[in-house]
Design a protein around this motif. Structure first.
Motif, PDB file in Angstrom:
ATOM      1  N   GLN A 279       0.869  -1.186   0.000  1.00 49.61           N
ATOM      2  CA  GLN A 279       0.000   0.000   0.000  1.00 49.61           C
ATOM      3  C   GLN A 279       0.897   1.225   0.000  1.00 49.61           C
ATOM      4  OE1 GLN A 279      -2.985   0.486   2.954  1.00 49.61           O
ATOM      5  NE2 GLN A 279      -4.451  -0.322   1.485  1.00 49.61           N
ATOM      6  N   LEU A 280       0.853   1.993  -1.089  1.00 46.70           N
ATOM      7  CA  LEU A 280       1.756   3.138  -1.213  1.00 46.70           C
ATOM      8  C   LEU A 280       0.974   4.363  -1.670  1.00 46.70           C
ATOM      9  CD1 LEU A 280       4.577   1.248  -3.139  1.00 46.70           C
ATOM     10  CD2 LEU A 280       4.703   2.033  -0.772  1.00 46.70           C
ATOM     11  N   GLU A 281       1.349   5.523  -1.139  1.00 45.38           N
ATOM     12  CA  GLU A 281       0.684   6.748  -1.592  1.00 45.38           C
ATOM     13  C   GLU A 281       1.113   7.064  -3.022  1.00 45.38           C
ATOM     14  OE1 GLU A 281       0.378  10.200   0.861  1.00 45.38           O
ATOM     15  OE2 GLU A 281       0.887   9.046   2.657  1.00 45.38           O
TER      16      GLU A 281
ATOM     17  N   ARG B 214      12.480   8.927   3.366  1.00 45.31           N
ATOM     18  CA  ARG B 214      11.976   7.615   3.793  1.00 45.31           C
ATOM     19  C   ARG B 214      12.182   6.610   2.667  1.00 45.31           C
ATOM     20  NH1 ARG B 214       5.937   8.978   5.584  1.00 45.31           N
ATOM     21  NH2 ARG B 214       5.694   6.782   5.017  1.00 45.31           N
ATOM     22  N   TYR B 215      12.525   5.383   3.037  1.00 41.68           N
ATOM     23  CA  TYR B 215      12.749   4.339   2.032  1.00 41.68           C
ATOM     24  C   TYR B 215      12.174   3.014   2.513  1.00 41.68           C
ATOM     25  CZ  TYR B 215      15.962   7.712   0.074  1.00 41.68           C
ATOM     26  OH  TYR B 215      16.481   8.850  -0.464  1.00 41.68           O
TER      27      TYR B 215
ATOM     28  N   MET C 168      15.182  -1.285  -3.452  1.00 42.54           N
ATOM     29  CA  MET C 168      14.843  -0.216  -2.502  1.00 42.54           C
ATOM     30  C   MET C 168      14.115   0.889  -3.250  1.00 42.54           C
ATOM     31  SD  MET C 168      17.170   2.217   0.027  1.00 42.54           S
ATOM     32  CE  MET C 168      18.629   1.355  -0.308  1.00 42.54           C
ATOM     33  N   ILE C 169      13.070   1.437  -2.615  1.00 41.28           N
ATOM     34  CA  ILE C 169      12.312   2.525  -3.248  1.00 41.28           C
ATOM     35  C   ILE C 169      12.192   3.705  -2.283  1.00 41.28           C
ATOM     36  CG2 ILE C 169      10.977   1.065  -4.822  1.00 41.28           C
ATOM     37  CD1 ILE C 169       8.646   1.149  -2.839  1.00 41.28           C
ATOM     38  N   ALA C 170      12.085   4.899  -2.875  1.00 42.36           N
ATOM     39  CA  ALA C 170      11.914   6.136  -2.092  1.00 42.36           C
ATOM     40  C   ALA C 170      10.428   6.289  -1.766  1.00 42.36           C
ATOM     41  CB  ALA C 170      12.397   7.318  -2.924  1.00 42.36           C
ATOM     42  N   THR C 171      10.084   6.355  -0.477  1.00 37.82           N
ATOM     43  CA  THR C 171       8.661   6.298  -0.095  1.00 37.82           C
ATOM     44  C   THR C 171       8.124   7.581   0.546  1.00 37.82           C
ATOM     45  OG1 THR C 171       9.376   5.196   1.927  1.00 37.82           O
ATOM     46  CG2 THR C 171       8.536   3.791   0.166  1.00 37.82           C
ATOM     47  N   GLU C 172       8.887   8.665   0.484  1.00 36.61           N
ATOM     48  CA  GLU C 172       8.336   9.907   1.055  1.00 36.61           C
ATOM     49  C   GLU C 172       7.294  10.496   0.091  1.00 36.61           C
ATOM     50  OE1 GLU C 172      11.227  12.954   1.943  1.00 36.61           O
ATOM     51  OE2 GLU C 172       9.665  14.472   2.160  1.00 36.61           O
ATOM     52  N   PRO C 173       6.091  10.818   0.595  1.00 34.65           N
ATOM     53  CA  PRO C 173       5.100  11.449  -0.274  1.00 34.65           C
ATOM     54  C   PRO C 173       5.486  12.910  -0.489  1.00 34.65           C
ATOM     55  CG  PRO C 173       4.108  10.602   1.772  1.00 34.65           C
ATOM     56  CD  PRO C 173       5.582  10.614   1.957  1.00 34.65           C
TER      57      PRO C 173
ATOM     58  N   LEU D 278       8.018   9.520  -3.819  1.00 32.00           N
ATOM     59  CA  LEU D 278       9.022  10.032  -4.756  1.00 32.00           C
ATOM     60  C   LEU D 278       9.444   9.034  -5.836  1.00 32.00           C
ATOM     61  CD1 LEU D 278      10.990  12.144  -2.186  1.00 32.00           C
ATOM     62  CD2 LEU D 278      10.206  13.004  -4.401  1.00 32.00           C
ATOM     63  N   VAL D 279       9.461   7.747  -5.496  1.00 34.87           N
ATOM     64  CA  VAL D 279       9.935   6.789  -6.504  1.00 34.87           C
ATOM     65  C   VAL D 279       9.075   6.809  -7.758  1.00 34.87           C
ATOM     66  CG1 VAL D 279       8.638   4.782  -5.577  1.00 34.87           C
ATOM     67  CG2 VAL D 279      10.707   4.421  -6.932  1.00 34.87           C
TER      68      VAL D 279
END
Ligand code: PLP
Ligand code: COI
Length: 370
Positions: A56-58, A156-157, A142-147, A62-63
């Motif tokens: 579940q990702l916003e 955040r990653y 690895m993915i960048a997860t900061e909205p 950033l990714v």
């Protein structure tokens, strides 16, 4: 750091592929995955092995917008005695962190990555196939997860590892592939991302690869972006040319990936006392060698592709056939040696292999030959 383990109940685990002869590559996933989060304030936290399931990702992370993501690719091999081997995993962990630094992402401590791979395979050991030419592909990423929609490095990653049983990467298997030298597009330039495993390099290659496939080729061979004359690498593997008895491979000078299979080929050649050169090589040198009858062999090397003989090179509307539809002698010898070491059939003089040792909780399935 302790990994918390949330296993899928045995009754909910998915059936393993019944026919291992047509696994293909990257289509089937094992029951579990590893996840671990990173924040600028707290560093790495919550290392967990749990069910392989949707994330579940916003939509704003950033990714999705600026491509801050890296990955690795390695394999676990079932030996004829039923045990499971890993090959030079420390090198994948090291390269992952080289990629992390270039993409301004946090490094993953190698001991955590290796422990996570071990734990994941322990739980999903029945997913490691046992037929000849098959393995369990392991994909850390690895993915960048900061909205955030502004352009910056994420704070955040999410680091993940998924796995799945695979067969040959190319439909051709170990049969020679047809390669088109790419004249129109570039994959990577000096100072760019070519030396690291990040999505952008692969995205840059997609159109060229689609066009090559439409024209009847398997993949493209990239030329350098500045002068378009030096050979670089193929979409998913490094490239080797045997000319007049000498093996030549382009250097890993920033625009190509420093392949672990490539390094293993060089080490084997040196060990066998055979000549191998890492140097710049132009497409003109290769076509001239072909014209002079001196282009003995061309092959690619990579984790997914293993050793992949090239049976045809296409450049400037001209095709250069090689090997009469068969793998060359050196490609065959390197292939046999590499898979021999990986599947525990041949001695491992370089200490490249780690044989996994598990607790007795889950049975190791009986295996046929690797
Ligand atoms: N070059 C590219 C672009 C790749 O994607 C790969 C595969 O990982 C390779 C080369 C070969 O690297 P390795 O042997 O470490 O798999
Ligand atoms: C690999 O060989 O492991 C890779 O990551 C290449 C990929 C394009 C399948």
């Amino acid at each position: 750091m302790e990994i918390s383990i949330n296993p899928v109940p045995k009754s909910d685990r998915r059936p393993k592929p019944r026919n291992e002869s047509n696994l293909g590559f990257g289509k089937i996933y094992s029951d579990h995955m590893f996840t671990m989060e990173w924040t600028a304030d707290e560093g790495w936290r919550n290392p967990t092995i749990g069910p392989y399931e949707p994330l579940q990702l916003e939509p704003s992370i950033l990714v999705f917008h600026y491509g801050q993501t890296i990955f690795e690719g390695l394999k676990a091999y079932r030996t004829s005695s039923g045990s499971i081997n890993l090959f030079r995993t420390d090198k994948n962990a090291e390269r992952f962190n080289i990629s992390a630094r270039r993409l301004d992402m946090p490094e993953v401590p190698p001991e955590i990555m290796l422990k996570a791979i071990h734990g994941l395979i322990e739980l999903d050991r029945e997913w490691v196939p046992s037929s000849s030419g098959t393995s369990l592909y392991i994909r850390p990423f690895m993915i960048a997860t900061e909205p955030y929609l502004g352009l910056k490095s994420s704070s955040r990653y999410l680091f993940l590892i998924i796995t799945g049983p695979v067969g040959a990467y190319y439909p051709e298997g170990f049969n020679p592939v047809k390669i088109q030298v790419c004249e129109q597009y570039s994959r990577a330039g000096p100072g760019g991302l070519g030396a690291v495993k990040t999505a952008a390099n692969y995205a840059a290659s997609l159109l060229a690869e689609k066009e090559a496939i439409e024209n009847g080729f398997t993949q493209v061979l990239w030329l350098d972006a500045c002068e378009r004359k030096y050979l670089e690498e193929v979409g998913a593997m490094n490239i080797f040319f045997k000319i007049g008895g000498k093996l030549i491979t382009p250097p890993t000078s920033g625009t190509t990936l420093a392949g672990i299979t490539r390094d293993s080929v060089i080490r084997l050649m040196q060990d066998w006392g055979l000549p191998v050169e890492e140097r710049r090589i132009t497409i003109d040198e290769v076509t001239a060698a072909h014209a002079g009858g001196k282009l003995d062999e061309v092959f690619g090397a990579g984790t997914a592709a293993v050793i992949s003989p090239v049976g045809l090179l296409h450049y400037q509307n001209k095709s250069y056939a090689l090997g009469n539809g068969k793998a060359g002698e050196l490609a065959q010898r390197l292939f046999d040696e590499l898979i021999g070491i990986q599947y525990g059939i041949k001695p491992d003089p370089f200490n490249w292999i780690t044989t996994l040792k598990f607790g007795a909780a889950e049975p190791i399935p009986s295996a046929s030959t690797g």
